[in-house]
Design an enzyme around this catalytic site. Structure first.
Site, PDB file in Angstrom:
ATOM      1  N   HIS A 187       0.802  -1.226   0.000  1.00  0.00           N
ATOM      2  CA  HIS A 187       0.000   0.000   0.000  1.00  0.00           C
ATOM      3  C   HIS A 187       0.838   1.281   0.000  1.00  0.00           C
ATOM      4  O   HIS A 187       0.372   2.323   0.433  1.00  0.00           O
ATOM      5  CB  HIS A 187      -0.932  -0.003   1.209  1.00  0.00           C
ATOM      6  N   ARG A 231      -8.814  -7.298   9.832  1.00  0.00           N
ATOM      7  CA  ARG A 231      -8.105  -6.981   8.585  1.00  0.00           C
ATOM      8  C   ARG A 231      -6.610  -6.800   8.847  1.00  0.00           C
ATOM      9  O   ARG A 231      -5.759  -7.327   8.119  1.00  0.00           O
ATOM     10  CB  ARG A 231      -8.703  -5.717   7.979  1.00  0.00           C
ATOM     11  N   CYS A 235      -3.248  -8.950   7.709  1.00  0.00           N
ATOM     12  CA  CYS A 235      -2.107  -8.307   7.041  1.00  0.00           C
ATOM     13  C   CYS A 235      -0.789  -8.724   7.695  1.00  0.00           C
ATOM     14  O   CYS A 235       0.203  -8.975   7.004  1.00  0.00           O
ATOM     15  CB  CYS A 235      -2.251  -6.786   7.085  1.00  0.00           C
TER      16      CYS A 235
END
Length: 274
Positions: A187, A231, A235
């Site tokens: 990201h 989430r 990750c």
């Protein structure tokens, strides 16, 4: 969980695109511009199962439960006791009564402990999809839905809020593990994608309903409702790091970093993901 109908539609769209490319025509020119992945996501969003979790979360909010047989209607999510609308888009934030910066899920567990008498430490040990932890996910889904369409504006006035942002920034770029990954590996660059999932750039405002502004979300591939804590936990798994503890400082710091970066972005949570 398999979903053959959307998959078939996607395959048909891809096949149609190849046919049009081989046989140019005025009508085909317009069809070729259609993004089959965008159409697939649109189909997934129709009848988002997150609505079921919203309804459950709303019931849990008003239901008298726990050793003290109390509801959560006096829980202060940052906007005042019992005020839910607008709370989600200002979290994580500093809470004076707890003496720390908390995200939505951490605050819900804190309220369950203080108001209803649950053992917060025991809840934190449970899997995300079981027991009281599953109730936390449902509650977070409903609270998020109450701020859908509102803009993120996390406070950064308290020194601890500023500190958590800086800690989250460092954690975001920290590389390690067996694969030398960081959050920024996926990201930190614009235009990346893994399989059919776009990987938004999260070091700046990614835009409405993207990244932080889309969670909690229903994961179609898993048939599960995921909050931001889940989430982030996954990750860490994908980076080959040890799992972080529920609502640990590093997860709240990462949420603070992403949430502050999303200032002005519109929330679409609870969303639906691949």
């Amino acid at each position: 969980m398999s979903h053959p109908i959307p998959a078939l539609l996607l395959a048909a769209a891809l096949a149609a695109g190849s046919v049009h490319a081989q046989t140019p025509a005025p009508a085909a020119a317009g069809a070729a511009k259609t993004d089959p992945l965008a159409e697939y996501r649109r189909l997934l969003e129709e009848g988002n199962p997150a609505e079921l979790f919203e309804a459950r979360g709303e019931r849990l909010w008003t239901q008298k439960r726990g050793p003290r047989s109390a509801s959560l209607e006096r829980c202060d999510l940052g906007q005042g006791p019992g005020v839910v609308k607008g709370a989600f888009v200002t979290l994580p934030r500093w809470f004076e009564d707890a003496g720390k910066v908390m995200d939505l899920e951490a605050r819900l567990v804190w309220c369950m402990e203080k108001l209803q008498g649950f053992d917060g430490a025991e809840i934190a040990k449970q899997p995300f999809d079981r027991g009281e932890m599953a109730n936390v996910v449902a509650l977070a889904t409903w609270v998020a839905a109450m701020s859908r369409g509102m803009r993120f504006d996390l406070p950064q006035k308290h020194p601890q809020e500023k500190l958590m942002y800086e800690v989250g920034k460092r954690a975001f770029f920290f590389r390690g593990g067996t694969h030398d990954f960081s959050c920024a590996s996926c990201h930190g660059v614009a235009g990346q994608r893994i399989r059919m999932q776009d990987l938004p750039l999260l070091t700046t405002n990614p835009g409405d309903g993207v990244g932080f502004a889309a969670w909690p979300a229903y994961r179609v591939s898993a048939g599960q409702m995921w909050g931001m804590q889940w989430r982030l936990n996954d990750c860490f798994r994908q980076q080959r790091f040890p799992y972080p503890g529920f609502a640990s400082d590093v997860t709240v710091a990462l949420s603070t970093y992403m949430g502050v970066n999303a200032k002005g972005a519109m929330s679409i949570a609870p969303a639906v993901k691949r």
